[in-house]
Design an enzyme around this catalytic site. Structure first.
Site, PDB file in Angstrom:
ATOM      1  N   ASP A   1       0.856  -1.188   0.000  1.00 24.84           N
ATOM      2  CA  ASP A   1       0.000   0.000   0.000  1.00 24.84           C
ATOM      3  C   ASP A   1       0.894   1.240   0.000  1.00 24.84           C
ATOM      4  O   ASP A   1       1.613   1.494   0.971  1.00 24.84           O
ATOM      5  CB  ASP A   1      -0.859  -0.055   1.280  1.00 24.84           C
ATOM      6  CG  ASP A   1      -2.114   0.771   1.172  1.00 24.84           C
ATOM      7  OD1 ASP A   1      -2.072   1.813   0.493  1.00 24.84           O
ATOM      8  OD2 ASP A   1      -3.123   0.383   1.792  1.00 24.84           O
TER       9      ASP A   1
ATOM     10  N   ASP B   1      -2.697   4.716  -2.441  1.00 23.55           N
ATOM     11  CA  ASP B   1      -3.628   5.419  -1.565  1.00 23.55           C
ATOM     12  C   ASP B   1      -4.033   6.764  -2.176  1.00 23.55           C
ATOM     13  O   ASP B   1      -3.164   7.504  -2.665  1.00 23.55           O
ATOM     14  CB  ASP B   1      -2.893   5.653  -0.232  1.00 23.55           C
ATOM     15  CG  ASP B   1      -3.791   6.160   0.864  1.00 23.55           C
ATOM     16  OD1 ASP B   1      -4.727   5.447   1.232  1.00 23.55           O
ATOM     17  OD2 ASP B   1      -3.542   7.276   1.362  1.00 23.55           O
TER      18      ASP B   1
ATOM     19  N   GLU C   1      -6.576   3.968  -5.562  1.00 22.10           N
ATOM     20  CA  GLU C   1      -7.761   4.380  -4.803  1.00 22.10           C
ATOM     21  C   GLU C   1      -8.132   5.770  -5.290  1.00 22.10           C
ATOM     22  O   GLU C   1      -7.365   6.719  -5.134  1.00 22.10           O
ATOM     23  CB  GLU C   1      -7.458   4.417  -3.302  1.00 22.10           C
ATOM     24  CG  GLU C   1      -8.714   4.740  -2.500  1.00 22.10           C
ATOM     25  CD  GLU C   1      -8.434   5.287  -1.096  1.00 22.10           C
ATOM     26  OE1 GLU C   1      -9.338   5.209  -0.258  1.00 22.10           O
ATOM     27  OE2 GLU C   1      -7.338   5.805  -0.852  1.00 22.10           O
TER      28      GLU C   1
ATOM     29  N   HIS D   1     -10.947  -1.264   4.706  1.00 21.11           N
ATOM     30  CA  HIS D   1     -10.680  -0.801   6.067  1.00 21.11           C
ATOM     31  C   HIS D   1     -11.285   0.572   6.346  1.00 21.11           C
ATOM     32  O   HIS D   1     -11.194   1.049   7.462  1.00 21.11           O
ATOM     33  CB  HIS D   1      -9.171  -0.768   6.293  1.00 21.11           C
ATOM     34  CG  HIS D   1      -8.497   0.230   5.396  1.00 21.11           C
ATOM     35  ND1 HIS D   1      -8.459   0.086   4.025  1.00 21.11           N
ATOM     36  CD2 HIS D   1      -7.883   1.392   5.673  1.00 21.11           C
ATOM     37  CE1 HIS D   1      -7.841   1.131   3.503  1.00 21.11           C
ATOM     38  NE2 HIS D   1      -7.481   1.938   4.476  1.00 21.11           N
ATOM     39  N   ASP D   2     -11.866   1.203   5.344  1.00 22.64           N
ATOM     40  CA  ASP D   2     -12.467   2.532   5.524  1.00 22.64           C
ATOM     41  C   ASP D   2     -13.988   2.502   5.486  1.00 22.64           C
ATOM     42  O   ASP D   2     -14.622   3.560   5.536  1.00 22.64           O
ATOM     43  CB  ASP D   2     -12.006   3.479   4.405  1.00 22.64           C
ATOM     44  CG  ASP D   2     -10.527   3.786   4.473  1.00 22.64           C
ATOM     45  OD1 ASP D   2      -9.975   3.805   5.587  1.00 22.64           O
ATOM     46  OD2 ASP D   2      -9.933   4.020   3.406  1.00 22.64           O
TER      47      ASP D   2
HETATM   48  C1  GLC Z   1      -7.095   6.425   2.218  1.00 23.21           C
HETATM   49  C2  GLC Z   1      -6.934   5.286   3.189  1.00 23.21           C
HETATM   50  C3  GLC Z   1      -7.388   5.743   4.529  1.00 23.21           C
HETATM   51  C4  GLC Z   1      -6.511   6.877   4.966  1.00 23.21           C
HETATM   52  C5  GLC Z   1      -6.471   7.991   3.911  1.00 23.21           C
HETATM   53  C6  GLC Z   1      -5.326   8.904   4.146  1.00 23.21           C
HETATM   54  O1  GLC Z   1      -8.413   6.793   2.032  1.00 23.21           O
HETATM   55  O2  GLC Z   1      -7.611   4.172   2.721  1.00 23.21           O
HETATM   56  O3  GLC Z   1      -7.386   4.716   5.484  1.00 23.21           O
HETATM   57  O4  GLC Z   1      -6.970   7.410   6.163  1.00 23.21           O
HETATM   58  O5  GLC Z   1      -6.307   7.492   2.618  1.00 23.21           O
HETATM   59  O6  GLC Z   1      -4.116   8.262   3.857  1.00 23.21           O
END
Ligand code: GLC
Length: 546
Positions: free
Chosen positions: A96, A196, A247, A321-322
């Site tokens: 990641d 990310d 993402e 995880h979010d």
């Molecule tokens: C992404 C991650 C999340 C994190 C954010 C900042 O959305 O999945 O868990 O808090 O980025 O890095």
């Protein structure tokens, strides 16, 4: 180009997966211990959330050293062992990469704060405008995106927590550093990357106030995004069978068609989150609303057709995880846990794209149903608890919202068995275990031939044996139906038809062409296909014809 189309990815949140040294905090060795379980499930890749050196203000998404392991998770030797043991089982790792920002404890930021110009240029330090912040943008975690540094009389940008400083991608040194980090891990044997919030790395040339929103329209899918992705592709992962997924926060389909278009040489695939906002009231996350099924359906259809048209590729997922747990959110975790858990799985796994399973989804883990703020750990949830209080919401309302929306719902420890702390650890875990672990756990799922686990196992196997699933064309059906999401997947010599009832009541579907179909997978005893068919609560059936 098609090497990833029959693959399935499993996402691990390492601090909550398995604790090998019993300190209450999951670790890398803990993952290695469970590789045989993952092999039984049948997944090909593990995306592991960040375990790099970090003060853990955002659970590792605040990286202080991209090339070293945080001691809380183990050592480099542990990681090398995991890579080697995974490879023995044909399971490969995706890391990641948090490249939009780094921790303010990273050496780069520390040197910037010491006044070194070279490193100040790694970030966005800006002079005050009219005596105040450079823009009025709102951080993703609440509050302003600018933090004032009195020594410089300047602000630095942080789209997330103040301890997560945004990296200046205009700076070629930053670009090169990031490519070097990718190559460092490629040389260690890593076979893929998850990037990310990567569509936030291209910031605007000029900084202006947003009088219509929170600022995101100025920094999302920025004008140099495709250039940056092509750069990382050509310098790092472009040569070889790497799986890369971006993402994409608040993105557009037009951009995603390019980010993952076969001809573009950017990423293999993209996550978009539009389908996970169908339970946001007035587009606001911190609200409570039943999900809008019609909107969900339309979004699936739009993204399936839109991406397919450009030979672009979707990452398919309900959970990460979010996100709160899909079984509690889109299914019925009380009355129909098995039926709705399997239905949700079939819905995702039969679409065009690469399915992602988030740890615990395969055994029907549910939301945590926490009732007190002391049970929460997530920085975003804690910030919004205060923000909602200051907006005048009652505690009761706030707890309901958090119980529905908090990211901690996904972060409770993996439920391995009915022993103490669900077999995750003998020490008190860093976040509470869901009390339903006595019945919802891996051990009991493996014992029950009808469990959600075996449904996932079968879906993964089917993807590897049917080209219609891995590569077939997607064709929507029954668009007007008020509780069924249906589609076909068409390939040269086989065709699959999928029916998913999203509600806990019986319903009827009318089908035109039912010749020659046989059941491929279902969550009730097999039912022959018929022109007029009754579907049971949360029933889901896929038929195949050759
Ligand atoms: C992404 C991650 C999340 C994190 C954010 C900042 O959305 O999945 O868990 O808090 O980025 O890095």
């Amino acid at each position: 180009m098609n090497y990833f189309k029959d693959k399935v990815v499993y996402q691990i949140y390492p601090r909550s997966f398995n604790d090998s040294d019993n300190d209450g905090f999951g670790d890398i060795k803990g993952i290695t211990e469970k590789l045989d379980y993952l092999k039984t499930l049948g997944v090909d890749y593990l995306w592991i959330c960040p375990f790099f050196v970090s003060p853990q203000n955002d659970n590792g998404y605040d990286v202080a050293d991209y090339r070293n392991i945080d001691p809380a998770f183990g050592t480099m030797e542990d990681l090398e062992e995991l890579i080697a043991e995974g490879a023995k089982r044909n399971i490969y790792l995706m890391f990641d990469m948090v490249f939009n920002h780094c921790s303010t404890e990273h050496e780069w930021f520390k040197r910037a704060m010491a006044g070194e110009e070279k490193y100040k240029n790694y970030f966005y330090f800006k002079k005050p405008v009219n005596g105040g912040m450079p823009t009025n943008w709102v951080s993703k975690f609440g509050g302003p995106v600018w933090e004032y540094v009195p020594e410089f009389d300047e602000y630095y940008l942080h789209l997330f927590d103040p301890t997560q400083a945004d990296l200046n991608w205009f700076n070629e040194d930053v670009q090169n550093e990031m490519c070097d980090i990718l190559n460092f891990w490629i040389n260690k044997g890593v076979r893929g990357f998850r990037f990310d919030v990567v569509n936030l790395i291209s910031k605007p040339e000029t900084w202006e106030n947003d009088y219509e929103g929170d600022g995101r329209r100025f920094y999302t899918d920025g004008s140099r995004m495709h250039e940056y992705l092509k750069l990382m592709n050509s310098k790092a992962f472009g040569n070889g069978d790497f799986i890369t997924v971006g993402e994409m926060s608040s993105t557009s389909i037009e951009n995603c068609r390019k980010y993952s278009g076969e001809a573009e040489k950017e990423l293999s695939m993209v996550f978009n989150f539009h389908h996970l906002k169908v339970d946001y009231k007035n587009k606001e996350k911190w609200t409570v609303m039943p999900f809008d099924f019609q909107e969900l359906k339309q979004l699936f259809v739009k993204w399936q057709l839109g991406m397919q048209e450009n030979k672009a590729w979707n990452a398919l997922f309900w959970n990460c995880h979010d996100q709160p747990r899909s079984l509690s959110r889109f299914g019925d975790d009380k009355n129909y846990p098995k039926e709705s858990g399997k239905m949700l799985a079939t819905t995702i796994h039969m679409m065009q794209g690469t399915p992602y399973i988030y740890q615990g989804e395969e055994i029907g883990m549910t939301n945590a149903y926490f009732t007190d703020i002391s049970q929460y750990r997530d920085v975003e949830s804690m910030n919004y608890f205060e923000i909602m209080k200051s907006e005048g919401k009652t505690e009761e309302e706030i707890y309901q919202i958090l119980a529905d929306k908090s990211r901690d719902n996904a972060r409770t420890p993996m439920q391995w068995n009915a022993d103490i702390n669900a077999g995750f650890s003998t020490a008190t875990p860093w976040i509470g275990v869901n009390p339903n672990y006595t019945t919802v756990n891996v051990e009991s799922a493996l014992e029950d031939k009808e469990s959600i686990f075996y449904h996932y196992q079968k879906l993964i196997q089917l993807r590897k044996t049917h080209k219609a699933i891995s590569e077939g064309e997607y064709v929507p059906m029954l668009m007007e139906h008020d509780s069924v999401y249906a589609y076909r997947r068409v390939h040269d010599e086989e065709e699959i038809l999928v029916l998913n009832n999203f509600y806990g009541k019986k319903t009827t579907v009318e089908l035109e062409d039912v010749e020659g179909y046989e059941v491929l997978i279902s969550n009730y005893p097999n039912k022959d296909i018929q022109k007029t068919m009754e579907l049971d609560p949360y029933e889901s059936i896929a038929y195949i014809r050759k």
